[in-house]
Design an enzyme around this catalytic site. Structure first.
Site, mmCIF file in Angstrom:
data_model
loop_
_atom_site.group_PDB
_atom_site.id
_atom_site.type_symbol
_atom_site.label_atom_id
_atom_site.label_comp_id
_atom_site.label_asym_id
_atom_site.label_seq_id
_atom_site.Cartn_x
_atom_site.Cartn_y
_atom_site.Cartn_z
ATOM 1 N N ARG A 193 15.835 -2.555 1.085
ATOM 2 C CA ARG A 193 17.072 -1.830 1.374
ATOM 3 C C ARG A 193 18.276 -2.696 1.699
ATOM 4 N NH1 ARG A 193 13.433 2.499 4.661
ATOM 5 N NH2 ARG A 193 12.156 0.619 4.763
ATOM 6 N N THR B 50 3.400 -4.229 7.965
ATOM 7 C CA THR B 50 4.423 -4.566 8.963
ATOM 8 C C THR B 50 4.824 -3.355 9.803
ATOM 9 O OG1 THR B 50 6.127 -4.310 7.247
ATOM 10 C CG2 THR B 50 5.363 -6.547 7.734
ATOM 11 N N LYS C 177 -1.714 -2.463 -3.746
ATOM 12 C CA LYS C 177 -2.608 -2.519 -2.580
ATOM 13 C C LYS C 177 -3.965 -1.854 -2.849
ATOM 14 C CE LYS C 177 1.233 -2.379 0.766
ATOM 15 N NZ LYS C 177 2.370 -2.033 -0.141
ATOM 16 N N LYS D 166 9.662 -6.579 -7.023
ATOM 17 C CA LYS D 166 8.410 -5.923 -6.636
ATOM 18 C C LYS D 166 8.432 -4.480 -7.116
ATOM 19 C CE LYS D 166 7.621 -4.288 -2.395
ATOM 20 N NZ LYS D 166 7.079 -2.891 -2.535
ATOM 21 N N ASP E 237 2.776 -4.270 -6.573
ATOM 22 C CA ASP E 237 2.322 -4.030 -5.199
ATOM 23 C C ASP E 237 1.623 -2.675 -5.095
ATOM 24 O OD1 ASP E 237 2.086 -4.019 -2.404
ATOM 25 O OD2 ASP E 237 4.135 -3.304 -2.110
ATOM 26 N N HIS F 82 -7.750 -0.805 -2.868
ATOM 27 C CA HIS F 82 -8.783 -0.782 -1.821
ATOM 28 C C HIS F 82 -9.832 0.239 -2.250
ATOM 29 C CE1 HIS F 82 -9.727 -0.597 2.803
ATOM 30 N NE2 HIS F 82 -10.780 -0.891 2.057
ATOM 31 N N ASP F 83 -10.926 -0.248 -2.823
ATOM 32 C CA ASP F 83 -11.978 0.638 -3.324
ATOM 33 C C ASP F 83 -13.270 -0.170 -3.410
ATOM 34 O OD1 ASP F 83 -13.357 2.793 -4.683
ATOM 35 O OD2 ASP F 83 -11.401 3.493 -5.391
ATOM 36 N N ILE F 84 -14.297 0.413 -4.004
ATOM 37 C CA ILE F 84 -15.539 -0.342 -4.136
ATOM 38 C C ILE F 84 -15.304 -1.530 -5.076
ATOM 39 C CG2 ILE F 84 -16.963 1.685 -3.647
ATOM 40 C CD1 ILE F 84 -17.567 1.825 -6.646
#
Length: 234
Positions: A213, A121, A63, A34, A61, A65-67
């Site tokens: 980790r 999470t 993520k 990732k 990854d 988030h927009d129009i």
């Protein structure tokens, strides 16, 4: 689809990430990895291309988030990087997710898997109610977001392993659950709230687990990865 452990390359530089991956050069099968915001923003698309050249499958990854229009155009750029999984926030709504899916389609008809983040999470019930002002429970919120993602044509969601079963029940066994928040029994929780072990994640229905980790900071990352794979696959 076969269960897989995805190693989170949460490094601040490409040099650190590639040095870590060098440890796996003698392995017959390169681990699924990732690439998150920290590494991508530090190094840009070239780190994705280099890790792909080395034979690794990649979950990018970021993520989004927009129009809807912006997300759709951005997904086309990410799809051209030949990654295997990309994601966005389900909170952006169905139209945003539908436009993202359109943007991912390549000329040959292929595309990366597209999954939606339900709730991080690190989100606790208190945060959900007091800061985000969402009155429903975490479980209800996640299932609702997952249903929206399924209706929008997505392949699955990101959720904690603790919600995998209820997502599968609501959206079907073929709807993928990609689950961070996985730790070995003797590991620190760090900044995660809703966590479990690889074996428990398997029992709960996770298709992919994302582990950072406990592997990357291990004294023997290859052994830690193999142990995680063995415990998760059962």
């Amino acid at each position: 689809m076969e269960r897989e452990t995805i190693i989170a390359l949460d490094f601040a530089s490409g040099k650190e990430a590639l040095n870590f991956l060098d440890i796996f050069q003698d392995e017959e099968e390169k681990p699924f990895v990732k690439i998150g915001m920290e590494l991508f923003y530090a190094e840009g698309p070239e780190i994705v291309r280099e890790i792909k050249r080395r034979g690794h499958k990649i979950f990018l990854d970021l993520k989004l988030h927009d129009i809807p229009n912006t997300v759709g155009k951005t997904m086309k750029v990410l799809s051209d990087l030949d990654v295997d999984i990309v994601n966005l926030h389900a909170a952006g709504g169905r139209r945003m997710m539908e436009e993202a899916l359109k943007g991912l389609q390549r000329e040959d008809g292929s595309r990366p898997l597209l999954i939606a983040v339900t709730q991080l999470t690190s989100t606790s019930p208190e945060m959900l109610h007091e800061q985000l002002l969402i009155p429903a429970s975490i479980e209800e919120t996640i299932v609702s977001y997952a249903k929206n993602a399924r209706q929008s044509g997505l392949d699955g969601v990101v959720c904690s392993p603790l919600e995998s079963g209820m997502v599968k029940e609501a959206c079907g066994e073929d709807f993928l659950t990609v689950t961070p928040g996985v730790r070995f029994a003797d590991s620190s929780k760090d900044d995660q709230v809703r966590i479990t072990t690889p074996a428990k994640a398997r029992e709960l229905g996770s298709d992919f687990i994302v582990v950072g980790r406990p592997i990357t900071q291990s004294n023997d990352p290859v052994s830690a990865y193999k142990y995680c794979q063995s415990e998760f696959k059962g």
